[in-house]
Design an enzyme around this catalytic site. Structure first.
Site, PDB file in Angstrom:
ATOM      1  N   GLU A 507       0.824  -1.222   0.000  1.00  0.00           N
ATOM      2  CA  GLU A 507       0.000   0.000   0.000  1.00  0.00           C
ATOM      3  C   GLU A 507       0.855   1.267   0.000  1.00  0.00           C
ATOM      4  OE1 GLU A 507      -3.323   0.106   2.700  1.00  0.00           O
ATOM      5  OE2 GLU A 507      -4.168  -1.732   1.884  1.00  0.00           O
TER       6      GLU A 507
HETATM    7  C1  LIG Z   1       3.392  -9.268   0.202  1.00  0.00           C
HETATM    8  C2  LIG Z   1       2.879  -8.253  -0.774  1.00  0.00           C
HETATM    9  C3  LIG Z   1       1.516  -8.141  -1.004  1.00  0.00           C
HETATM   10  C4  LIG Z   1       1.042  -7.257  -1.974  1.00  0.00           C
HETATM   11  N1  LIG Z   1      -0.287  -7.227  -2.286  1.00  0.00           N
HETATM   12  C5  LIG Z   1      -0.686  -6.533  -3.383  1.00  0.00           C
HETATM   13  C6  LIG Z   1      -2.014  -6.649  -3.869  1.00  0.00           C
HETATM   14  O1  LIG Z   1      -2.846  -7.352  -3.301  1.00  0.00           O
HETATM   15  N2  LIG Z   1      -2.360  -5.967  -4.989  1.00  0.00           N
HETATM   16  C7  LIG Z   1      -1.469  -5.175  -5.643  1.00  0.00           C
HETATM   17  O2  LIG Z   1      -1.828  -4.601  -6.655  1.00  0.00           O
HETATM   18  N3  LIG Z   1      -0.205  -5.018  -5.197  1.00  0.00           N
HETATM   19  C8  LIG Z   1       0.217  -5.695  -4.095  1.00  0.00           C
HETATM   20  N4  LIG Z   1       1.513  -5.570  -3.643  1.00  0.00           N
HETATM   21  C9  LIG Z   1       2.408  -4.664  -4.321  1.00  0.00           C
HETATM   22  C10 LIG Z   1       2.895  -3.492  -3.476  1.00  0.00           C
HETATM   23  O3  LIG Z   1       1.901  -2.516  -3.423  1.00  0.00           O
HETATM   24  C11 LIG Z   1       4.189  -3.006  -4.112  1.00  0.00           C
HETATM   25  O4  LIG Z   1       5.168  -3.937  -3.737  1.00  0.00           O
HETATM   26  C12 LIG Z   1       4.594  -1.637  -3.712  1.00  0.00           C
HETATM   27  O5  LIG Z   1       3.732  -0.728  -4.284  1.00  0.00           O
HETATM   28  C13 LIG Z   1       6.039  -1.292  -4.092  1.00  0.00           C
HETATM   29  O6  LIG Z   1       6.354  -1.675  -5.393  1.00  0.00           O
HETATM   30  P1  LIG Z   1       7.697  -2.516  -5.663  1.00  0.00           P
HETATM   31  O7  LIG Z   1       7.733  -3.609  -4.656  1.00  0.00           O
HETATM   32  O8  LIG Z   1       7.746  -2.868  -7.076  1.00  0.00           O
HETATM   33  O9  LIG Z   1       8.882  -1.521  -5.287  1.00  0.00           O
HETATM   34  P2  LIG Z   1       9.595  -0.514  -6.288  1.00  0.00           P
HETATM   35  O10 LIG Z   1       8.583   0.330  -6.963  1.00  0.00           O
HETATM   36  O11 LIG Z   1      10.544  -1.268  -7.131  1.00  0.00           O
HETATM   37  O12 LIG Z   1      10.385   0.425  -5.297  1.00  0.00           O
HETATM   38  C14 LIG Z   1      11.638   0.042  -4.693  1.00  0.00           C
HETATM   39  C15 LIG Z   1      11.952   1.019  -3.587  1.00  0.00           C
HETATM   40  O13 LIG Z   1      12.102   2.326  -4.121  1.00  0.00           O
HETATM   41  C16 LIG Z   1      11.312   3.233  -3.385  1.00  0.00           C
HETATM   42  N5  LIG Z   1      10.865   4.314  -4.254  1.00  0.00           N
HETATM   43  C17 LIG Z   1      10.257   4.218  -5.467  1.00  0.00           C
HETATM   44  N6  LIG Z   1      10.035   5.442  -5.955  1.00  0.00           N
HETATM   45  C18 LIG Z   1      10.486   6.332  -5.043  1.00  0.00           C
HETATM   46  C19 LIG Z   1      10.552   7.763  -4.966  1.00  0.00           C
HETATM   47  N7  LIG Z   1      10.083   8.555  -5.906  1.00  0.00           N
HETATM   48  N8  LIG Z   1      11.095   8.312  -3.872  1.00  0.00           N
HETATM   49  C20 LIG Z   1      11.581   7.535  -2.872  1.00  0.00           C
HETATM   50  N9  LIG Z   1      11.551   6.206  -2.900  1.00  0.00           N
HETATM   51  C21 LIG Z   1      11.017   5.606  -3.959  1.00  0.00           C
HETATM   52  C22 LIG Z   1      10.161   2.411  -2.875  1.00  0.00           C
HETATM   53  O14 LIG Z   1       9.592   3.018  -1.721  1.00  0.00           O
HETATM   54  C23 LIG Z   1      10.842   1.099  -2.545  1.00  0.00           C
HETATM   55  O15 LIG Z   1      11.415   1.186  -1.274  1.00  0.00           O
HETATM   56  C24 LIG Z   1       1.971  -6.433  -2.659  1.00  0.00           C
HETATM   57  C25 LIG Z   1       3.322  -6.520  -2.384  1.00  0.00           C
HETATM   58  C26 LIG Z   1       3.786  -7.425  -1.478  1.00  0.00           C
HETATM   59  C27 LIG Z   1       5.265  -7.529  -1.247  1.00  0.00           C
END
Ligand SMILES: Cc1cc2nc3c(=O)[nH]c(=O)nc-3n(C[C@H](O)[C@H](O)[C@H](O)COP(=O)(O)OP(=O)(O)OC[C@H]3O[C@@H](n4cnc5c(N)ncnc54)[C@H](O)[C@@H]3O)c2cc1C
Length: 830
Positions: A507
């Protein structure tokens, strides 16, 4: 001398007017009277050069002020040119960004941006309470669910919850807390929903994550608000009965944090659906990390909709759209699982290849095509306040509850470890943070029940409550030592500790939430003038635009000057004379929040005026401002929570610890902001007005820490209030209940142990090294009675059962067959 005094009185009176934030006309009129009185005293009649300059300055200032009151004049010469320059600087905003900014409501967060928050707005809100039906659910089905959950079996042996637990969750309505009663749901308040999650989280992160998802942002929530009557009538009763299991798929491998850039498409085209040719959507998508996907029967899907053949209208790129796709739709592939950090709630990828569906799968029907992003961000402002903050709070409560008791029964150097200063400090931090988390969760849930959709607080809660949860989990592990590390059925901490990064990531991952969202959204949304200025500047009706911009601009200028003056005065007086809404020991925290609010509002204006859109790129600066805002918000929640609970005097040390910690952090983040502000001259000016007497606010002291720690290392009412709504019923399979039992027994056992030590061990009458032996010898030596010996043996046995950790045969741990002894030793040598 008299002249200097009168001059000082004159300056103080003018500053007071600015402090009280008078409107421009009232300020000008009062300034005129003051200046006339000042002149009448003859003090400006002197002919010394400095006084002549001073006199001239004041009269020019007065003339300028009167001219500013002539609106046509100021519009022509100030507002219009300024607005033209402003429009050039104003960063362009996409529809998506605008929708995100405008989602939800502005609540207490808006007050903190004013520099003079109106406490009545917060304190007059009704304390959140459970209805008798909600209370009965928590004491009945929720308690029973907790009893059924065997977390080791779920997380290690089965990798899932057992079928009878799934059945119980569905049949008792755990997945239907947000579904209205008319569709068969429970229709719980946000507060009750939050308490249910917190209680389950105190027992099993797998179960609480599973329950959180259908009640959060997803099909039920979206249908409830935007669904067509047919969609609601079909899906909501089925979801309420657990006949449908929903998931919501937004994230894809290429679009994580930047979710609005999803590459998944839905192309409007003709196709065959149930034997008829209809206009529909051909969907191609690849999603990952989707909670409940492997077992979902209906998939909420976000995709970008295009109409290249203009079958629906003139628009080709229609935008992000949300639809509900039944699992058995041809082309949809789901079923495999991800394994989220040893917390095996159902989660996995979903793919769709040329999936053809009719347009009525769009949530809200074809008229809601392209409205998906707005729908998501609108609902996020509620869901994000509840799911993760409640789960994190439930986990923190369980950790504090367990750690308080464990640190009392675990003895080293002849003392409970919780009595050592170093450990006390850590326990106090756990308690203070848990209280803060609980306050934020419950007061904000109460605001939602009062009709708010607080979007900026939802980001603050998401970030800070889960980060505090991370700290509490770390602290609990440290205090438990090896007991926390060796996993097995007896370990009640490790899975919660492992679950922390999940809450941090989902989220809106925390780094992004802190860097971009809290302040970025707050600055535009909550600021009393910025959104008004932006809207006015973009108004196609130029006359109205200039008129609105003029009012906002001059309101804004007065606001900034007033906040600068208020900062200076409250910095000089340490906010001692600032009014507080309550008397007594908490009143100072209200005063300090008002002070930080003025300084924050002033710093925000200087930053926005000088850095403009560049502030968005300076993530470290905006993060620090976001932290100051969040600390003020959280401290306000702590104070309101204390009032909501009837202001128990016993909790005051915890309230003090929490407020001190937050306000100290606010001060340090403001200091970090000033240290890194690129314009060093303005940084100096801001520092002079904000920290005129330096950084005087101090973090919680050691003595306070000791008092706070003692509230949970003893069986106090404060301990029970802090950990309300966790599962601590006494039964053999519940460590939280057993720890409480041992804690209560410790009260009686410790004096007996002390007697054995003083009268037996120190005098040499007792030589045994372990407690059972010492009890035996003390009984024989007449130091303790039979009853005391029995009580102490019982206590010792119970403590040792809690202190023991598990061990395993090799075959119980590996997923492959045990390697041959020879290859094992050669691997070791290698
Ligand atoms: C267990 C689990 C359950 C989930 N459930 C769902 C679900 O039910 N439905 C769904 O749609 N999604 C779901 N997600 C997805 C979740 O919302 C995403 O993992 C999350 O939005 C982050 O995306 P990412 O993991 O690809 O990280 P990335 O986008 O690759 O980001 C990597 C890091 O960079 C940081 N970052 C990125 N951009 C910036 C910025 N501009 N400034 C500072 N920091 C930044 C992020 O905070 C993160 O720490 C789930 C994820 C997990 C792990």
């Amino acid at each position: 001398m008299l002249g200097a005094i009168i001059t000082l009185v004159f300056i103080a009176a003018v500053l007071f007017l600015a402090y009280r934030r008078l409107p421009l006309l009232a300020f000008t009129a009062t300034f005129t009277v003051l200046l006339a009185a000042y002149s009448a005293l003859g003090l400006l009649g002197s002919h010394s050069t400095p006084l002549l300059v001073w006199k001239g300055f004041l009269w020019v200032l007065l003339a300028g002020l009167w001219l500013l009151n002539v609106r046509p004049l100021r519009k022509a010469f100030i507002t219009r040119p300024f607005m033209r320059a402003y429009l050039k600087l104003l960063p362009s905003m996409s529809q998506t960004e605008r929708e995100a900014l405008e989602a939800g409501t502005v609540w207490w967060d808006g007050e903190l941006f004013t520099g003079a928050p109106k406490w009545s707005k917060l304190l007059s809100a009704k304390p959140p309470r459970l209805s008798s039906e909600e209370q009965a659910f928590i004491d009945g089905p929720c308690e029973e669910l907790c009893r059924m959950l065997d977390d080791w079996h779920i997380t290690h042996e089965r990798g899932d919850m057992p079928p009878h637990v799934w059945e119980y969750l569905k049949s008792m309505g755990f997945f239907a807390m947000i579904i209205p009663k008319k569709y068969g749901g429970l229709e719980f308040s946000a507060y009750a929903h939050s308490c249910v999650l917190a209680k389950i989280a105190s027992r099993s992160a797998t179960a609480s994550s599973t329950v959180a998802v259908p009640n959060s942002l997803g099909p039920a929530e979206l249908l409830n608000h935007y669904g067509t009557p047919e969609q609601k009538d079909y899906y909501l009763p089925r979801l309420a009965r657990g006949e449908e299991i929903p998931c919501f798929a937004l994230t894809s491998p290429r679009a994580g944090s930047d979710a609005a850039s999803i590459p998944d498409t839905g192309i409007v085209c003709r196709g065959t659906w149930q034997g008829r040719e209809v206009i529909g959507l051909k969907l191609n998508f690849s999603k990952r990390y989707i909670t409940l996907a492997p077992i979902a029967t209906v998939v909420g899907l976000a995709f970008r909709m295009f109409d290249p053949d203009k079958l629906l209208g003139d628009k080709i790129d229609i935008g992000i759209t949300c639809a509900l796709i039944p699992r058995n739709t041809p082309g949809l592939t789901i079923g495999r699982r991800h394994f989220p950090i040893n917390i095996p709630f159902q989660n996995g990828p979903i793919q769709g290849k040329d999936v053809f569906v009719p347009l009525d799968v769009i949530i809200g029907g074809a008229k809601m095509a392209g409205a998906g992003w707005r729908m998501l961000v609108e609902q996020l402002s509620v869901g994000r306040c509840i799911s993760l903050p409640s789960n994190a709070t439930g986990g923190a409560k369980a950790a504090s509850w367990a750690t308080g008791a464990y640190s009392r029964i675990r003895r080293q150097f002849n003392m409970p470890v919780g009595r050592f200063e170093g450990v006390e400090t850590v326990i106090a931090r756990m308690v203070g943070l848990t209280y803060t988390m609980d306050a934020a969760r419950s007061v904000t849930a109460g605001a939602i029940d009062g009709g708010e959709k607080p979007s900026v607080p939802s980001a603050m809660l998401k970030y800070h409550v889960t980060e505090m949860g991370r700290q509490v989990a770390n602290d609990a592990m440290d205090v438990h030592g090896g007991k926390g590390i060796c996993i097995g059925p007896r370990n009640y901490l490790a899975r919660g500790y492992e679950a922390v990064p999940i809450a941090i990531t989902v989220e809106g991952a925390n780094l992004l939430t802190r860097s971009l969202i809290i302040f970025g959204q707050g600055a535009v949304r909550c600021h009393p003038f910025v959104l008004r200025e932006m809207t006015a500047a973009r108004n196609p009706d130029r006359t109205k635009g200039v008129d609105d911009f003029d009012r906002a601009l001059f309101g804004h200028i007065g606001f900034t000057i007033s906040n600068a003056v208020r900062s200076l005065i409250m910095s000089l007086t340490h906010a001692r004379f600032t009014s507080a809404p309550v008397q007594g020991s908490t009143s100072r925290y209200y005063q300090h929040i008002v002070r930080f609010s003025s300084s924050f509002a002033f710093a925000v204006d200087v930053a926005m005026l000088t850095l403009g859109g560049y502030l968005k790129k300076k993530e470290n600066l905006s993060s620090r401002l976001g932290d100051v805002l969040s600390c003020m918000y959280l401290a306000s929640m702590v104070l309101k929570h204390h009032e909501n609970q009837g202001a128990p005097a016993e909790d005051l040390p915890i309230v003090e610890w929490a407020c001190r910690n937050l306000l100290y952090h606010a001060q340090e983040q403001m200091h970090g902001f000033l240290r890194n502000f690129p314009n060093r001259f303005l940084a100096g000016v801001m520092r002079a007005l904000i920290f005129t007497r330096g950084r005087q606010y101090s973090a919680p002291g050691d003595r306070l820490g000791r008092t706070v720690a003692q509230l949970v290392t003893n069986p106090t009412d404060a301990r029970e209030r802090l950990c309300q709504y966790i599962y601590w019923t006494l039964e053999p399979s519940n460590p939280l209940g057993l720890l409480q039992e041992a804690l209560i027994l410790a009260e009686a056992a410790e004096p007996i142990e002390k007697r054995i030590r003083v009268e037996g061990v120190k005098t040499g009458r007792i030589t045994a090294l372990d407690l059972p032996g010492q009890i035996q010898q003390a009984l024989a030596a007449g130091i303790i009675s039979d009853t005391e010996a029995a009580a102490l043996r019982d206590y010792d046995r119970k403590c040792m059962q809690l202190i023991h950790v598990d061990d395993f045969d090799q075959h119980e741990l590996g997923t492959l067959a045990a390697p041959e002894p020879q290859s094992r030793s050669s691997a070791h040598v290698a």
